[in-house]
Design an enzyme around this catalytic site. Structure first.
Site, PDB file in Angstrom:
ATOM      1  N   GLY A  15      32.074 -31.095 -24.590  1.00  0.00           N
ATOM      2  CA  GLY A  15      33.311 -31.214 -23.806  1.00  0.00           C
ATOM      3  C   GLY A  15      33.415 -32.615 -23.212  1.00  0.00           C
ATOM      4  O   GLY A  15      32.451 -33.112 -22.644  1.00  0.00           O
ATOM      5  N   ASP A 107      23.910 -30.244 -22.664  1.00  0.00           N
ATOM      6  CA  ASP A 107      22.655 -29.774 -23.264  1.00  0.00           C
ATOM      7  C   ASP A 107      22.708 -29.679 -24.787  1.00  0.00           C
ATOM      8  O   ASP A 107      21.714 -29.959 -25.458  1.00  0.00           O
ATOM      9  CB  ASP A 107      22.191 -28.458 -22.618  1.00  0.00           C
ATOM     10  N   THR A 129      28.977 -34.387 -18.442  1.00  0.00           N
ATOM     11  CA  THR A 129      29.620 -33.058 -18.466  1.00  0.00           C
ATOM     12  C   THR A 129      30.176 -32.770 -17.080  1.00  0.00           C
ATOM     13  O   THR A 129      29.516 -33.055 -16.081  1.00  0.00           O
ATOM     14  CB  THR A 129      28.647 -31.936 -18.882  1.00  0.00           C
ATOM     15  N   ASP A 131      30.370 -29.976 -15.799  1.00  0.00           N
ATOM     16  CA  ASP A 131      29.766 -28.758 -15.248  1.00  0.00           C
ATOM     17  C   ASP A 131      28.623 -29.002 -14.259  1.00  0.00           C
ATOM     18  O   ASP A 131      28.282 -28.112 -13.486  1.00  0.00           O
ATOM     19  CB  ASP A 131      29.240 -27.871 -16.385  1.00  0.00           C
ATOM     20  N   ASP A 133      25.578 -29.079 -15.022  1.00  0.00           N
ATOM     21  CA  ASP A 133      24.600 -28.026 -15.337  1.00  0.00           C
ATOM     22  C   ASP A 133      23.353 -28.549 -16.044  1.00  0.00           C
ATOM     23  O   ASP A 133      22.700 -27.813 -16.777  1.00  0.00           O
ATOM     24  CB  ASP A 133      25.269 -26.906 -16.145  1.00  0.00           C
TER      25      ASP A 133
END
Ligand code: F6P
Length: 366
Positions: A15, A107, A129, A131, A133
């Site tokens: 993304g 990831d 990213t 996120d 994360d």
């Protein structure tokens, strides 16, 4: 001039995230400054497989730092997961005399980076990213901008909510991580946040809304993580219905909290990167080039307590899995007992931090 490297390749994959362009620019200019040519692989790993590269000169990356998206495009390339795809990519890298790769993404991108490293292509990852994360890094490129975009848009919803004395339930991206949701719930003055990391009590939330309405509060905002796609629409309906019934029962139309649902979706990924993301991307881009030229590979650049540093991709993947509870048997076999202990402590602290922030948010959301 780097002794070893003639040409390197940079790619953005997964993304897209605001600030990826700033990272590509930093990688390009840092490498060019050391006399190493830079190629952009178009559409992430896909460009490597299909021989779609573009030369990135200092001029080619001009006027890109302020732009969102990624001007060398992105893709979630399934072909690269297969050995045949990887071999095609490696053959094309060799054809173009590319000796090293900088891969910007999340990831999935790092799994590709490890695959390349293990097949003899020095590769460094940069976390890009929205996120946030990547457990090993306190911060990822695009996270700050994404939060700002959510805040800007929720503020708009807040305006209209207040005028009409309504509630707006807003679902935001972040995949399985509640970082965007919780931080933006705090920053927008929401009354509730629904995140994967902490328990949510729907009944308590609705009771709180009713109590606050009785106290005279007109508008309500609830931020829900996209990890729970059914929760937002269902909660919206429930608040509307429960408060309608109550208002009818008490013959008090002020108790009715008409609620609307808004899924912010990909809006969260766009927009010009914030200052903070531009700086992070620039520092990480330069560090990636430094690491590559120092002879390192199979690592990612991370931010810890405000400092840019690095860690092994495998280490970061194990840490991620420990954090998410998705470790598979044998995965930690290569680690010492001390290393595992250190990781567990790190995760414990991170989770505790989340819980403390969530508790603080709930105390103020009144
Ligand atoms: O990982 C970034 C992200 O935007 C997530 O927040 C979201 O779940 C996902 O990508 C959406 O992916 P796509 O752009 O493929 O719909």
């Amino acid at each position: 001039m780097s002794a070893k490297f003639r040409k390197i390749c940079v790619l953005t994959s997964g993304g897209d995230a605001p600030g990826m362009n700033a990272a590509v620019r930093a990688v390009t200019r840092a490498a060019n400054a050391r006399g190493v040519q830079v190629m952009g692989s178009l559409g992430g790993y896909r460009g490597m497989i299909h021989d779609e590269f573009v030369e990135l000169t200092n001029r080619a990356v001009s006027n890109k730092i302020q732009l969102s998206g990624t001007f060398i495009y992105s893709d979630r390339c399934l072909e690269f997961k297969e050995e045949a795809g990887m071999q095609k990519a490696i053959a094309n890298l060799k054809k173009h005399e590319i000796d090293g790769v900088v891969a910007i993404g999340g990831d999935g991108t790092f799994r590709g980076a490890t695959d390349l490293s293990q097949r003899g292509i020095p590769t460094i990852g940069i976390p890009g990213t929205i996120d946030n994360d990547i457990t090993a890094s306190d911060n990822t490129i695009g996270f700050d901008t994404a939060m700002q975009t959510v805040v800007d848009n929720v503020d708009r919803l807040h305006d209209t909510c207040e005028s009409h004395a309504r509630c707006n339930v807003v679902e935001v991206m972040g995949r399985g991580a509640g970082d965007i949701t919780l931080n933006t719930a705090i920053a927008t003055g929401a009354v509730a946040a629904v995140i994967p990391e902490c328990d949510f009590d729907e009944e308590a939330c609705i009771n709180k809304i009713i109590r606050l309405r009785r106290e005279g509060k007109r508008s309500f905002l609830i931020i829900v993580s996209e990890a729970f796609p059914e929760v937002g629409p269902a909660l919206t309906k429930k608040i509307t219905e429960v408060t309608r019934e109550l208002s009818e029962k008490e013959n008090n139309d002020k108790l009715w909290v008409e609620s609307k649902f808004c899924r912010m979706a990909h809006i969260v990924r766009g927009g010009s990167p914030t200052l903070s993301d531009r700086l992070l991307a620039t520092k990480m881009g330069v560090r990636a080039v430094d690491e590559l030229f120092a002879g390192n590979s199979d690592i990612i650049v991370v931010e810890r307590e405000g400092k840019i540093t690095t860690c092994g991709i495998l280490w970061s993947q194990i840490l991620d899995r420990m954090y998410k509870g998705t470790l598979k048997e044998g995965m930690t076999d290569s680690l010492s007992a001390d290393e595992i202990k250190e990781m567990e402590k790190f995760i414990e602290e991170k989770k505790a931090g989340f819980k403390t922030t969530y508790a603080m948010f709930n105390e103020l959301a009144n």
